[in-house]
Write an enzyme that holds these catalytic residues in place. Structure first.
Site, PDB file in Angstrom:
ATOM      1  N   LYS A 164     -18.280  46.204  72.826  1.00  0.00           N
ATOM      2  CA  LYS A 164     -19.460  47.148  72.173  1.00  0.00           C
ATOM      3  C   LYS A 164     -20.489  47.568  73.435  1.00  0.00           C
ATOM      4  O   LYS A 164     -20.824  46.850  74.141  1.00  0.00           O
ATOM      5  CB  LYS A 164     -19.954  45.774  71.360  1.00  0.00           C
ATOM      6  CG  LYS A 164     -19.216  45.369  70.074  1.00  0.00           C
ATOM      7  CD  LYS A 164     -19.006  46.628  69.323  1.00  0.00           C
ATOM      8  CE  LYS A 164     -18.227  46.204  67.889  1.00  0.00           C
ATOM      9  NZ  LYS A 164     -17.910  47.555  66.987  1.00  0.00           N
ATOM     10  N   ASP A 189     -17.051  50.649  72.208  1.00  0.00           N
ATOM     11  CA  ASP A 189     -17.457  51.193  70.702  1.00  0.00           C
ATOM     12  C   ASP A 189     -19.035  51.083  70.745  1.00  0.00           C
ATOM     13  O   ASP A 189     -19.465  50.024  70.884  1.00  0.00           O
ATOM     14  CB  ASP A 189     -16.805  50.150  69.932  1.00  0.00           C
ATOM     15  CG  ASP A 189     -17.121  50.509  68.309  1.00  0.00           C
ATOM     16  OD1 ASP A 189     -17.762  51.485  67.972  1.00  0.00           O
ATOM     17  OD2 ASP A 189     -16.693  49.700  67.189  1.00  0.00           O
ATOM     18  N   GLU A 214     -15.366  54.841  70.902  1.00  0.00           N
ATOM     19  CA  GLU A 214     -15.429  54.773  69.384  1.00  0.00           C
ATOM     20  C   GLU A 214     -17.007  55.113  68.870  1.00  0.00           C
ATOM     21  O   GLU A 214     -17.744  54.491  69.331  1.00  0.00           O
ATOM     22  CB  GLU A 214     -14.849  53.271  69.068  1.00  0.00           C
ATOM     23  CG  GLU A 214     -14.722  53.048  67.452  1.00  0.00           C
ATOM     24  CD  GLU A 214     -14.173  51.962  67.247  1.00  0.00           C
ATOM     25  OE1 GLU A 214     -13.753  51.049  68.090  1.00  0.00           O
ATOM     26  OE2 GLU A 214     -14.260  51.446  65.977  1.00  0.00           O
ATOM     27  N   ASP A 239     -14.675  55.878  63.811  1.00  0.00           N
ATOM     28  CA  ASP A 239     -14.791  55.187  62.934  1.00  0.00           C
ATOM     29  C   ASP A 239     -15.560  55.249  61.695  1.00  0.00           C
ATOM     30  O   ASP A 239     -15.127  55.816  60.664  1.00  0.00           O
ATOM     31  CB  ASP A 239     -15.235  53.726  63.681  1.00  0.00           C
ATOM     32  CG  ASP A 239     -15.391  52.481  62.810  1.00  0.00           C
ATOM     33  OD1 ASP A 239     -15.087  52.661  61.539  1.00  0.00           O
ATOM     34  OD2 ASP A 239     -15.574  51.212  63.321  1.00  0.00           O
ATOM     35  N   GLY A 291     -11.042  46.548  62.349  1.00  0.00           N
ATOM     36  CA  GLY A 291     -11.230  45.191  61.912  1.00  0.00           C
ATOM     37  C   GLY A 291     -12.643  45.198  61.550  1.00  0.00           C
ATOM     38  O   GLY A 291     -13.470  45.806  61.770  1.00  0.00           O
TER      39      GLY A 291
HETATM   40  O1  OSB Z   1     -16.917  49.153  64.617  1.00  0.00           O
HETATM   41  O2  OSB Z   1     -15.366  48.379  64.774  1.00  0.00           O
HETATM   42  C1  OSB Z   1     -16.564  47.951  64.394  1.00  0.00           C
HETATM   43  C2  OSB Z   1     -16.750  44.586  63.418  1.00  0.00           C
HETATM   44  C3  OSB Z   1     -17.890  44.562  62.433  1.00  0.00           C
HETATM   45  C4  OSB Z   1     -18.152  45.901  62.007  1.00  0.00           C
HETATM   46  C5  OSB Z   1     -17.728  46.968  62.656  1.00  0.00           C
HETATM   47  C6  OSB Z   1     -16.912  46.781  63.723  1.00  0.00           C
HETATM   48  C7  OSB Z   1     -16.578  45.685  64.137  1.00  0.00           C
HETATM   49  C8  OSB Z   1     -15.648  45.221  65.288  1.00  0.00           C
HETATM   50  C9  OSB Z   1     -14.862  43.870  65.168  1.00  0.00           C
HETATM   51  O3  OSB Z   1     -15.336  45.850  66.134  1.00  0.00           O
HETATM   52  C10 OSB Z   1     -13.422  44.115  64.711  1.00  0.00           C
HETATM   53  C11 OSB Z   1     -12.833  42.603  64.608  1.00  0.00           C
HETATM   54  O4  OSB Z   1     -12.755  41.832  65.434  1.00  0.00           O
HETATM   55  O5  OSB Z   1     -12.693  42.360  63.204  1.00  0.00           O
HETATM   56 MG    MG Z   2     -16.072  50.727  65.354  1.00  0.00          MG
END
Ligand code: OSB
Ligand code: MG
Length: 368
Positions: A164, A189, A214, A239, A291
């Site tokens: 992130k 991301d 992302e 996303d 996820g």
């Molecule tokens: O932006 O993909 C995302 C988790 C919560 C909300 C948004 C995101 C995410 C993750 C984690 O990146 C994904 C996971 O491990 O389930």
């Molecule tokens: Mg994402």
């Protein structure tokens, strides 16, 4: 199939460690589980991936409960449903609220596959025996903490690292990761933390050979992303911006991205996920399964979806133990050397453990 009874449960489970994005941090995960029964008492399961605050999208656990109790459950109870694809038509009188809709649709898909005695993956048309997965790592207190975590996940065998990023935790952090792990499949991301004013910073990321970046720009944007994609080499993956087949079609037409992250809840269900998958295959854009820190139920749905052939890149579906001390399904989801073996059991293929579910249930209600 006829749904003669639906049980809705509100659960609260503590993540092993806090998860931090550009929007903030949380550790206690509240979510809904929906169990839908047919005439014979067989049941299918769905999970709402809405969070308790509306930071990722506009939905929350409470708005999902409201939509489910007052509109969505009454619309499907005791109605003859021949195929799960019909669920989105039944719900077409309600705008948006995709995560709430997907909760019902996921349970119907599970039950449909169980009635046919086939795995959900096969019912969806997937045919992989195992799937490759990556891992998503939240923002850490220090770069050293992050490097240590990456080291551990690389050793566990995860097939790609996603980190992130946010303003102040981006280029310098990625540079440090690349110094230590020059070849690891890596992506970032941003969860919408930037604007086109940050174009120089986003261009600077090109030198690190990321698989993709992302959702760098606004959650509701596909126009600025198209401008950005023309300016940078790193593939843009969308996303938050993609809620439907139509959104995907327009983003592809505009050139807003080169990759799409499909989340079942965000697009309103498995049927819509499949349509987006098929569209991306036609246009040669790779997709992968995102996820939402799911419990085992939502995780099982993600695994089944990922068996479709155009899920070409490792998704975010890590093993249960990355999130939970104890997951609510038997067996838990296990990742070995970056692979999950796809179950051959009917439906989602994992048994919900009622005792453990009860332990984490804050409130439940049944509808007949
Ligand atoms: O932006 O993909 C995302 C988790 C919560 C909300 C948004 C995101 C995410 C993750 C984690 O990146 C994904 C996971 O491990 O389930
Ligand atoms: Mg994402």
């Amino acid at each position: 199939m006829k749904l003669t009874k639906i049980t809705l449960r509100h659960l609260k489970m503590r993540l092993k460690s806090p998860f931090t994005t550009s929007f903030g941090s949380f550790q206690d995960k509240e979510f809904l589980l929906l169990e839908a029964f047919n005439e014979n008492g067989m049941s299918g399961w769905g999970e709402s991936v809405a969070f308790d605050t509306p930071w990722y999208n506009e939905e929350t656990v409470k708005t999902n409960w409201h939509m489910l109790e007052d509109f969505l459950i009454p619309a499907v109870l005791n109605k003859e449903i021949n195929h799960p694809d019909e669920v989105s038509d039944i719900f077409s009188f309600i705008r948006k609220n995709n995560m709430a809709k997907s909760t019902v649709e996921g349970a119907v898909w599970d039950l449909y596959a169980k009635e046919k005695g086939m795995p959900l993956a096969a019912a969806l048309g997937g045919n992989k025996e195992k799937i490759e997965v990556g891992i998503s790592i939240g923002i850490q207190d220090t770069v050293d903490d992050l490097l240590r975590l990456i080291d551990g996940y690389v050793n566990e065998g995860y097939k790609r690292m996603k980190v992130k990023i946010k303003p102040g935790w981006d280029v310098d952090v990625i540079r440090e990761i690349r110094k230590r792990f020059p070849d690891v499949p890596l992506m970032a991301d941003a969860n919408s933390a930037y604007t086109l004013e940050d174009i120089d910073l986003l261009k600077a990321i090109d030198e690190f050979n990321l698989m993709m970046i992302e959702q760098p720009l606004a959650a509701d944007d596909i126009v600025d992303h198209a401008r950005l994609q023309k300016e940078i080499e790193t593939p843009v993956c969308l996303d938050e911006s993609i809620h439907s087949y139509e959104d995907a079609r327009k983003a592809i037409e505009l050139g807003s991205c080169k990759i799409i992250n499909i989340k079942i809840g965000r697009v309103g269900g498995l049927s819509e996920s499949k349509r987006i998958h098929d569209l991306c295959r036609e246009h040669g854009l790779p997709v992968w399964c995102g996820g939402m820190l799911e419990s085992g139920i939502g995780r099982a749905h993600n695994i089944a979806l990922t068996t479709l052939d155009h899920f070409l890149l490792p998704g975010d579906t890590a093993g249960s133990s990355r999130y939970w001390e104890r997951d609510i399904i038997e067996p838990e989801v296990v990742v070995e050397d970056g692979w999950i073996v796809v179950t051959d059991k009917p439906g989602i293929g994992y048994e919900p453990n009622y005792d453990i579910i009860k332990e984490f249930t804050v409130f439940e209600k049944s509808f007949t």
